[in-house]
Structures are given as C-alpha cells and as structure tokens.
Design a protein around this motif. Structure first.
Motif, PDB file in Angstrom:
ATOM      1  N   TYR A   1       2.267 -75.946-120.371  1.00 44.63           N
ATOM      2  CA  TYR A   1       0.816 -76.053-120.551  1.00 44.63           C
ATOM      3  C   TYR A   1       0.210 -77.059-119.579  1.00 44.63           C
ATOM      4  CZ  TYR A   1      -3.580 -77.525-122.697  1.00 44.63           C
ATOM      5  OH  TYR A   1      -4.894 -77.871-122.913  1.00 44.63           O
ATOM      6  N   ARG A   2       0.941 -78.139-119.307  1.00 42.37           N
ATOM      7  CA  ARG A   2       0.418 -79.166-118.409  1.00 42.37           C
ATOM      8  C   ARG A   2       0.306 -78.678-116.971  1.00 42.37           C
ATOM      9  NH1 ARG A   2      -1.797 -82.123-121.819  1.00 42.37           N
ATOM     10  NH2 ARG A   2      -3.348 -81.354-120.383  1.00 42.37           N
ATOM     11  N   GLU A   3       0.984 -77.584-116.614  1.00 39.09           N
ATOM     12  CA  GLU A   3       0.751 -76.975-115.309  1.00 39.09           C
ATOM     13  C   GLU A   3      -0.553 -76.206-115.295  1.00 39.09           C
ATOM     14  OE1 GLU A   3       4.013 -74.834-113.398  1.00 39.09           O
ATOM     15  OE2 GLU A   3       5.322 -75.572-114.990  1.00 39.09           O
ATOM     16  N   LEU A   4      -0.919 -75.641-116.433  1.00 39.23           N
ATOM     17  CA  LEU A   4      -2.130 -74.827-116.523  1.00 39.23           C
ATOM     18  C   LEU A   4      -3.370 -75.680-116.724  1.00 39.23           C
ATOM     19  CD1 LEU A   4      -0.609 -72.124-118.879  1.00 39.23           C
ATOM     20  CD2 LEU A   4      -1.032 -71.872-116.429  1.00 39.23           C
TER      21      LEU A   4
ATOM     22  N   HIS B   1     -11.066 -73.939-123.822  1.00 40.40           N
ATOM     23  CA  HIS B   1     -11.324 -74.542-125.129  1.00 40.40           C
ATOM     24  C   HIS B   1     -10.322 -75.668-125.417  1.00 40.40           C
ATOM     25  CE1 HIS B   1     -14.384 -71.636-126.084  1.00 40.40           C
ATOM     26  NE2 HIS B   1     -13.559 -70.639-125.781  1.00 40.40           N
ATOM     27  N   TYR B   2      -9.072 -75.464-125.058  1.00 33.41           N
ATOM     28  CA  TYR B   2      -8.083 -76.529-125.248  1.00 33.41           C
ATOM     29  C   TYR B   2      -8.404 -77.724-124.350  1.00 33.41           C
ATOM     30  CZ  TYR B   2      -5.208 -73.091-127.728  1.00 33.41           C
ATOM     31  OH  TYR B   2      -4.731 -72.138-128.608  1.00 33.41           O
ATOM     32  N   ARG B   3      -8.816 -77.427-123.117  1.00 33.40           N
ATOM     33  CA  ARG B   3      -9.189 -78.501-122.197  1.00 33.40           C
ATOM     34  C   ARG B   3     -10.340 -79.331-122.782  1.00 33.40           C
ATOM     35  NH1 ARG B   3      -8.417 -77.825-116.748  1.00 33.40           N
ATOM     36  NH2 ARG B   3      -8.694 -75.561-117.015  1.00 33.40           N
TER      37      ARG B   3
ATOM     38  N   PRO C   1       4.445 -82.029-122.373  1.00 37.47           N
ATOM     39  CA  PRO C   1       4.885 -80.987-121.434  1.00 37.47           C
ATOM     40  C   PRO C   1       5.763 -79.906-122.045  1.00 37.47           C
ATOM     41  CG  PRO C   1       5.072 -83.152-120.436  1.00 37.47           C
ATOM     42  CD  PRO C   1       4.755 -83.381-121.887  1.00 37.47           C
ATOM     43  N   ALA C   2       6.415 -80.182-123.179  1.00 39.53           N
ATOM     44  CA  ALA C   2       7.277 -79.161-123.786  1.00 39.53           C
ATOM     45  C   ALA C   2       6.500 -77.930-124.233  1.00 39.53           C
ATOM     46  CB  ALA C   2       8.038 -79.754-124.976  1.00 39.53           C
ATOM     47  N   VAL C   3       5.210 -78.084-124.495  1.00 43.91           N
ATOM     48  CA  VAL C   3       4.381 -76.945-124.899  1.00 43.91           C
ATOM     49  C   VAL C   3       4.232 -76.003-123.712  1.00 43.91           C
ATOM     50  CG1 VAL C   3       2.091 -76.220-125.648  1.00 43.91           C
ATOM     51  CG2 VAL C   3       3.146 -78.242-126.668  1.00 43.91           C
ATOM     52  N   ARG C   4       4.513 -74.729-123.959  1.00 47.55           N
ATOM     53  CA  ARG C   4       4.462 -73.729-122.884  1.00 47.55           C
ATOM     54  C   ARG C   4       3.506 -72.614-123.248  1.00 47.55           C
ATOM     55  NH1 ARG C   4       8.639 -74.208-119.179  1.00 47.55           N
ATOM     56  NH2 ARG C   4       8.304 -72.068-118.530  1.00 47.55           N
ATOM     57  N   MET C   5       2.865 -72.042-122.212  1.00 40.07           N
ATOM     58  CA  MET C   5       1.988 -70.895-122.341  1.00 40.07           C
ATOM     59  C   MET C   5       2.130 -70.022-121.101  1.00 40.07           C
ATOM     60  SD  MET C   5      -1.651 -72.393-123.753  1.00 40.07           S
ATOM     61  CE  MET C   5      -2.446 -70.808-123.432  1.00 40.07           C
ATOM     62  N   LEU C   6       2.054 -68.725-121.286  1.00 41.57           N
ATOM     63  CA  LEU C   6       2.016 -67.802-120.152  1.00 41.57           C
ATOM     64  C   LEU C   6       3.187 -68.024-119.192  1.00 41.57           C
ATOM     65  CD1 LEU C   6      -1.816 -68.154-119.450  1.00 41.57           C
ATOM     66  CD2 LEU C   6      -0.702 -66.362-120.791  1.00 41.57           C
TER      67      LEU C   6
END
Length: 556
Positions: free
Chosen positions: A365-368, A505-507, A356-361
């Motif tokens: 990231y886990r929210e996206l 692509h990550y998914r 969860p520490a990974v963030r995007m936008l």
C-alpha cells in the motif's frame, strides 16, 4: 516427561485406523512430520465467528478453510471456492464451491476407529456445502452471537437493518442457489468485500454440529469440527498444570484434494517467555517474535513483515499533554531526518500510519500511497508551542517521561527526538522503560503523560489499519470532528466498486489523522516467524499472528 516424546507417544497411541493417518515421515517430500509450536495463552474460543485472540485464531486457521484465503503476496485466492463472478455493479458475488471439502471431528475419528468395513471414508463424511456458509453469516449477524465482526460485513443486503433490530438475521443477503453455490448480495459495493471473505469470521459453520454442541461450540475437543487441514484430537488445559496442550491430526479427507504435509500438530499452551525457551531448546519448530536477534544470527530461516506502526500517544486526561496544539508542535518537532539514522535494523522510519505489510493490487500500500502524499500542510512548531502555552495559561511545560515497553528496540532514535524537543522548546522529557505487564497496566490505568504505542490491522486492508486507530479514539484523544471526518472517508472508500478507486479516500483519511496529531508515527517494526533450516514452507499472517502449517515440510 519430555513434551516432544509425549506427543510422539500420543501419535502412536491414536493411530488406531488408516483414516487417521500415521506418524511416518516421507523424507523425500518433507511430509509426515509432527510440528510443534507454543501458544502464549489458552484459546478463548475456537468459534470462527467469535474468536479474536491470537491463540484462538492460530488454531482456527489450521482447523478451518474459508471460501478464499490470502496468499503470501497479499492477494485473495480461492480456497474452498473453485471460481467466482462479481456483477458489473459490484453488488453480487456468486461463488462456486469445490465438492471435495469435508467436515471432520473427533467424533468422526472415533467412528472410523471402530468401523469394520472397508468403504471409502468419504462416503461417511459430510461435505461442506453452501448452506454451511449461509448459516455462518446468519450466526454472524445474530444478536445472540454478539460477533465483533458483523459491522465489517454491513454492506451485505439488510446488514444494517438487522444490526438496527429491524429484521431477523435470516434475512442477511447470503443465499445458496444450489448445494455448492453461495450468492452474496450487497446493498452497496464494497471494494474490500473479497478480502473480508478471506478472514476468519467468514469461515463456514455446520448447523447440525453446532446445535448438537448445546451451547459449547468451540469450547472443547468434542465441540469443534474441522473443514481445514487438521482436526482437533485433544485440548487439555489446567491453569495450574504444566502439560497444557492442543493436539491436532491431519484431515486425511481434505488432504486428498490439497495435500497436507504434516501428519500432526502439537500446540503447547504456555507463556511468551516459555515459548522462546521451547524454541531455543528445540522442543518447538518455530517462533513468532519481534526480536531481531534471531534473524541476525544467521542460524534460522525467517519470514518478516513490517506490520506494526509505532508512535507516540498522549494521555487525553493529562492537564497539559492532552492539548491539541502541543501535540501538533511535538509532531512537527519529531523530524524523521534527525532520528532515522539511529533506528535499528529491524525498524524503518515512519511518518505515515498504515504499515508496509498492508498490500493492495499486488503491491505494498505504501507504494501506492506514499508517506509524503499524506503529510498535512506545513506549520511552524515553535508557533504552535507558544500557542499551546497560551491556551494552557502557563509559562512553561512541566517535564514528563515517555512510557515505553522495555526490550522492544534500541531507543537511540527516541532519545534523539527528545533531544531535539529540548533544543526547540526548552523542556525535558525522559524515557521510562518498563516490563510489558507494567506497560499494559499503566496504559489501561492512564498512568502516563506520553507513551510509545503500536498499532496495525487485523486483516490485510488500509481500512483495517485506519479503523483500528478509530477504535482507540478515547485513548488517543482524537477530536470528535476528526473521528467523523475519517469515518466518512472510510464509508466513501467502502462504497467504491474497485480497490484502485479507494486510494484517494484512504489517503484523505490518513492525512486527517496525521493533522489531528493524536498519534505521531515514528517507526515501522518488523515481526518475524523464525524456524530452523530443516523446515520449509511455514507461513504466518502478520495481521492476526496466525501461523499456518498445512504446507510445512521437514527434511532431515
């Protein structure tokens, strides 16, 4: 002698010139304090294009400033950059630099101490220019540098051809259009490129200083130059000594443009056990730890991130537990609904890979990309287990133990998983906690059947987390087909012009790895930066382990 007293004595001793700053505290703003911290090892190199160990990266993070940095929400923001533009095709990044960022070194400090005139020190200092970033990237791609980071920047024009030996490193697509403008030209769009420019590998390198070091750049106090918040005053390390430390002082020139609050930093070089003791004895001001008891005590201020995903891996050389069908059966049998209630306060259930520490936008990231959306198609655990026995030609599975590092967390949840496996499959698996040194050695030697293993990322990107798993392919027993398929998805993601376009692509990459069951995620683990309430605005990077002090304040 008490080490804090020693550092205070050094501060008085070295305050030979106004340029260098003193040790006076400003109790109103929290400025002027000497912060102390313990590194658990001697830095291997303070060369940003080479350094990989946590101790080196922490020192570098306080010595250097790049064009960009990550803020505390995971967004990329300008640092030495003043502004920037990205071309519509995503292949040209034009970065306009500030003109008030300067190089400073111990040699400069010595000259300041002997100078008798009263001229502005900035008139004697070398400004950081676009040429310093151009040279840094040429070094990054120079085969003699052998940087571990150059493949990350392969999208740069001519990057792959340079790595293939077809072109010289000076042909890399980084140019100075004028003294304070850097232009990055890419062969293909890379949605992660801005994030990569915020990493340590993209820090500048002053060519004149580099060549003057005669091969010792980054290896001692006379071979380190700073364009960041602090400069290196002393680096003493004796493997048989007890007073090993790095002493840094505020870069007063750079503090004019962006205030640096501490006057000095002292990094003690000891081991992890001593780091905890120093913090408990108030010899240091903060501690980076996975121990949740500090946060639970209520005595400290804590920053925390779920930055590591822990899961089970299987010895690829084991005669039975290396079987892919068996791995998949065990993965299906480890249902989070069964063990989640038994997880400690410092862990949360994980059934995906990117923490969860990974963030995007601006979001996690886990929210996206939700954990549920990456789950592989359902199969029957019992059917797969029977299939595994048939493939192995055995009637039952031999018992085994799960190798775990002692003290990491409460293993009640792991016991519950083992109990469920026993109910489902009728065999026994125990838990074997060992000290961290033994754990690391047994992993390296392959002396385990199953092990609890932690994985994360060394920069803020899903690509970093997924790539870290690919780099462990041999240890994880990942199939060659899965490796190729995941690499293809990451390459597709890298070629997308914007971050939102990378999500599918990550998914897909995450789902492929979960289908392979080479790593069975179980829980996300918190990591903490702990400090006393009289200190404020310390920061750390949950991916590199860097602790940053430029904004740190102390109030009494």
């Amino acid at each position: 002698m008490n080490q804090r007293i020693t550092a205070g004595f050094l501060c008085l001793l070295l305050a030979a010139a106004p340029m260098l700053g003193g040790c006076e505290k400003d109790r109103g703003t929290g400025a002027g304090y000497l912060f102390s911290y313990t590194l658990d090892a001697n830095p291997q190199s303070l060369d940003p294009q080479l350094a990989t160990d946590e101790a080196s990266l922490t020192v570098i993070g306080n010595l250097f400033s790049g064009l960009f940095r990550m803020d505390d929400t995971g967004n990329v923001v300008p640092d030495v950059a003043e502004s920037y533009e990205i071309s519509p095709d995503g292949c040209t990044y034009t970065v306009h630099m500030r003109k008030d960022n300067y190089w400073y070194s111990l040699g400069d400090a010595r000259q300041e101490a002997t100078r008798t005139d009263s001229e502005d020190a900035a008139k004697h200092a070398a400004p950081v220019t676009a040429a310093d970033f151009v040279y840094a990237f040429q070094r990054l791609f120079d085969p003699q540098t052998d940087s571990p980071y150059r493949e990350r920047f392969a999208a740069l024009k001519n990057g792959q051809r340079i790595m293939d030996g077809e072109l010289d490193c000076t042909q890399i697509g980084v140019d100075a259009s004028d003294t304070y403008t850097v232009v990055f030209t890419l062969d293909r769009p890379d949605a992660n490129f801005l994030s990569l420019l915020a990493t340590t590998a993209a820090m500048p390198c002053n060519p004149s200083f580099f060549y003057g070091c005669k091969g010792r750049y980054g290896l001692d106090e006379d071979s380190v130059i700073s364009n960041g918040a602090f400069y290196l005053r002393m680096w003493f390390y004796d493997p048989y000594g007890k007073e090993n430390q790095i002493y840094m002082r505020r870069n007063a020139l750079n503090s004019r443009a962006k205030q640096v609050y501490p006057s000095n930093l002292t990094f003690y070089i000891q081991d992890a056990q001593k780091a905890e003791q120093n913090f408990r004895d108030s010899l240091t001001d903060c501690l980076l730890t996975a121990d949740s008891s500090y946060a639970a005590s209520g005595k400290y201020t804590t920053l925390s991130y779920e930055s590591v995903t822990y899961g089970l891996i299987f010895n690829p050389r084991h005669s039975q537990y290396s079987n892919a069908s068996l791995r998949k059966a065990l993965s299906l049998g480890a249902r989070s609904a069964d063990y989640a209630p038994m997880l400690g306060a410092d862990t949360t259930e994980a059934f995906a890979l990117v923490p969860p520490a990974v963030r995007m936008l601006g979001k996690e990231y886990r929210e996206l990309v939700s954990q549920q959306s990456v789950q592989p198609a359902g199969q029957d655990a019992a059917v797969l287990y029977t299939q595994a026995l048939d493939e192995l030609g055995i009637a039952s599975l031999e018992s085994a133990q799960i190798l775990v590092p002692a003290g990491l967390t409460d293993y009640a949840a792991l016991h519950e998983i083992v109990r469920r496996w026993s109910d489902l499959f009728g065999f026994y698996i125990g838990i074997d906690p060992v000290d961290p040194e033994t754990y690391a050695q047994r992993l390296q030697d392959g002396e385990y059947a199953i092990a609890l293993y932690g994985t994360g990322s060394d920069y803020n990107s899903p690509a970093g987390a997924l790539q870290q798993l690919l780099e462990q392919q041999g240890m994880l027993g990942m199939s060659e087909q899965t490796l190729r398929d995941v690499q293809a998805q990451l390459q597709e993601a890298a070629g997308v012009e914007n971050l939102s376009g990378t999500l599918e692509h990550y998914r897909a990459a995450e789902r492929l790895l979960l289908e392979d069951a080479c790593f069975i995620p179980l829980f996300y683990k918190q990591e903490y930066l702990v400090f006393r309430p009289d200190n404020e605005d310390l920061a750390f990077d949950p991916f590199t382990g860097q602790v940053f002090f430029a904004d740190a304040k102390h109030f009494e």
